[in-house]
Design a protein around this motif. Sequence first.
Motif, PDB file in Angstrom:
ATOM      1  N   SER A 108       7.636  -1.378  32.173  1.00 38.48           N
ATOM      2  CA  SER A 108       8.877  -1.674  31.446  1.00 38.48           C
ATOM      3  C   SER A 108       9.866  -0.516  31.533  1.00 38.48           C
ATOM      4  N   ASP A 117       3.924   1.242  26.733  1.00 31.54           N
ATOM      5  CA  ASP A 117       3.223   2.392  27.299  1.00 31.54           C
ATOM      6  C   ASP A 117       3.846   2.731  28.645  1.00 31.54           C
ATOM      7  N   ILE A 118       3.573   3.942  29.100  1.00 32.19           N
ATOM      8  CA  ILE A 118       4.143   4.406  30.374  1.00 32.19           C
ATOM      9  C   ILE A 118       3.149   4.117  31.487  1.00 32.19           C
ATOM     10  N   ASP A 119       3.622   3.538  32.576  1.00 32.61           N
ATOM     11  CA  ASP A 119       2.770   3.268  33.726  1.00 32.61           C
ATOM     12  C   ASP A 119       3.213   4.168  34.867  1.00 32.61           C
TER      13      ASP A 119
END
Length: 577
Positions: free
Chosen positions: A187, A197-199
Amino acid sequence: MPRSNDAVAGMLQEYSELLAISGRAPFKVRAYEKAARTVAGHPAEIAGMDAKALEKIPNVGSHIARKVREFLDTGSVTELVDLRSRVPEGLRTLLTVPGLGPKRAHQVYEELGITSIEGLLQALHGHVLRELRGWGAKSEENLAESLRDAHSAGGRVQLAFALGLATQLLDSISRIPQVRRAAYAGSLRRMRDTVGDIDLLVAAQDSEPIMTAVVGLPLVARVLVHGPTRTSVITTTGMQVDVRVVDPSVWGAALMYFTGSKAHNIQVRELAGRRGMKLSEYGLFDIETGRLVAAETEEVVYAELGMPWIPPTLREGGGEVEAACNEKLPEVLELNDIRGDLHTHTDLTDGVATLEDMVAAAKARGYEYYAITDHAPLLYMQRMTTAKALAQRQRIRELERRTGIQLLHGTELNIQPDGSLDWDDEFLSTFDIVVASVHSQFRQSRDEMTARVLRAIEHPCVNVIGHPTARLIGTRAPIDIDLDAIFCAAARTGTALEINASPDRLDLSGDLVRRARHFRVRFAVSTDAHAVPHLDNMRFGVATAQRGWASPTEIINAYPLDELNPFLAKQRHGAPP
Ligand code: DGT
Ligand code: CA
Ligand code: CA
Ligand code: ZN
């Protein structure tokens, strides 16, 4: 972009909150809080300054300067680490409760022994809090409401915060010798207004050394999963980060998969199926032969599926796949289409930088024009007067001659509960641009609120409605208003609606921009900058415009000045300045 200033401001803010929650003297708390705000707004990068130069920054005394220097040199501050360790974990989580504040967090801890959010909720629902010194039923209700609003944000964080954290992590990860490429996906890459959350995606031949390095990063507080292809950690900020390592040869397919959205992935996968192919994070394959068709870049994967590359901001499964297949993708607004900022403040009202500093920064960004829109008299605490506005206009005209950038002298009006505005029409018509916004009384009925904003839109001098829904992401719900009526009137009267680029607003949102476009509304993408670094927020506004599928032709500050001016002329009476 003074990144170090943000990091230092964060440190000082945490320090002030920890002081407050430890029950230290209010003047000390305020000193750190004030220093944090000044540092965040300081126009120059402070990373290279020595203690003496630091002390010259307003609100930064010798004690604070020493801590800042220690932080810049070592990445932490001994006294802060010490203070952190002395505040119980449960009490620190109370600091994250929106609407409570450090002073009251300390109070509920001291007087009621509350050390968790659950405990606080119990006290709240049992009406215990209203009995505390300085509270009352009203404070209790306000807290309940803040909690409800925050809950609707669902533990997600603002885009700018996630981007800052991801950038820091990528910086560290890129230094690991085996790393070939690294990028954020999910996102965050789609620039949603909040991020769960961070990917992070990393390309390397061998994942083992990468994952080992990742779990050892200083920002990592807790490891949830430590696997060869996926590692998940909780950072010291509380935010989760998922890291995947893939072979460099499948970078494009993996980046596409982990960028999502899930809805977009499903649609693209179905399309692949209809064409006899199978798409996964490992690539696009021919089903019959099992042959790899494409994987290395996103462009080739999309191309083999019969589509142009789709900008990540459009990948929400909202018709972009069909549009791409039919060559109907919009030419979305890009950052370099923006020719100027149309909503900014200076220290004449609540900004922290001078007119000269803001204009110099705008010029350095290469803007063709720039509007100064300080607050108007009805926002009483800003103490604006007609005389001050006229004096500012004088300074602006001189500055324009000196700097060569086209300056628009504007103002940001306050739309009163009945829709009336600051100043009389004659004086209003002497401004180059007029922004009007709702700044108070957010809880009128839908009918009252709609009539209120419509009246401002109909005003012949109002060019832009600032932050049209007045939402604050995670803290204040949007006002209740008939948006279709607003969109219709805005289009008809030649009043632009703002896409406010401030990361806590992003207002209008992408979804609303898309809806407004059906009414042929024009938009102004503006930062509402109160300090020099805020001018960089323009990228978030542009991303929001993209998420609304908006093209440069719909954005008034993508117009050259000779096209912008007729739009701003609207239907003003009175002589132009
Ligand atoms: P967030 O983290 O809630 O802000 O939103 P995302 O979109 O970053 O979601 P996240 O972190 O759960 O997953 C990252 C991407 O991975 C997601 O955008 C698409 C892909 N993905 C995750 N789960 C699935 C799934 O079950 N099916 C498909 N097709 N893709 C998935
Ligand atoms: Ca995510
Ligand atoms: Ca994830
Ligand atoms: Zn403003």
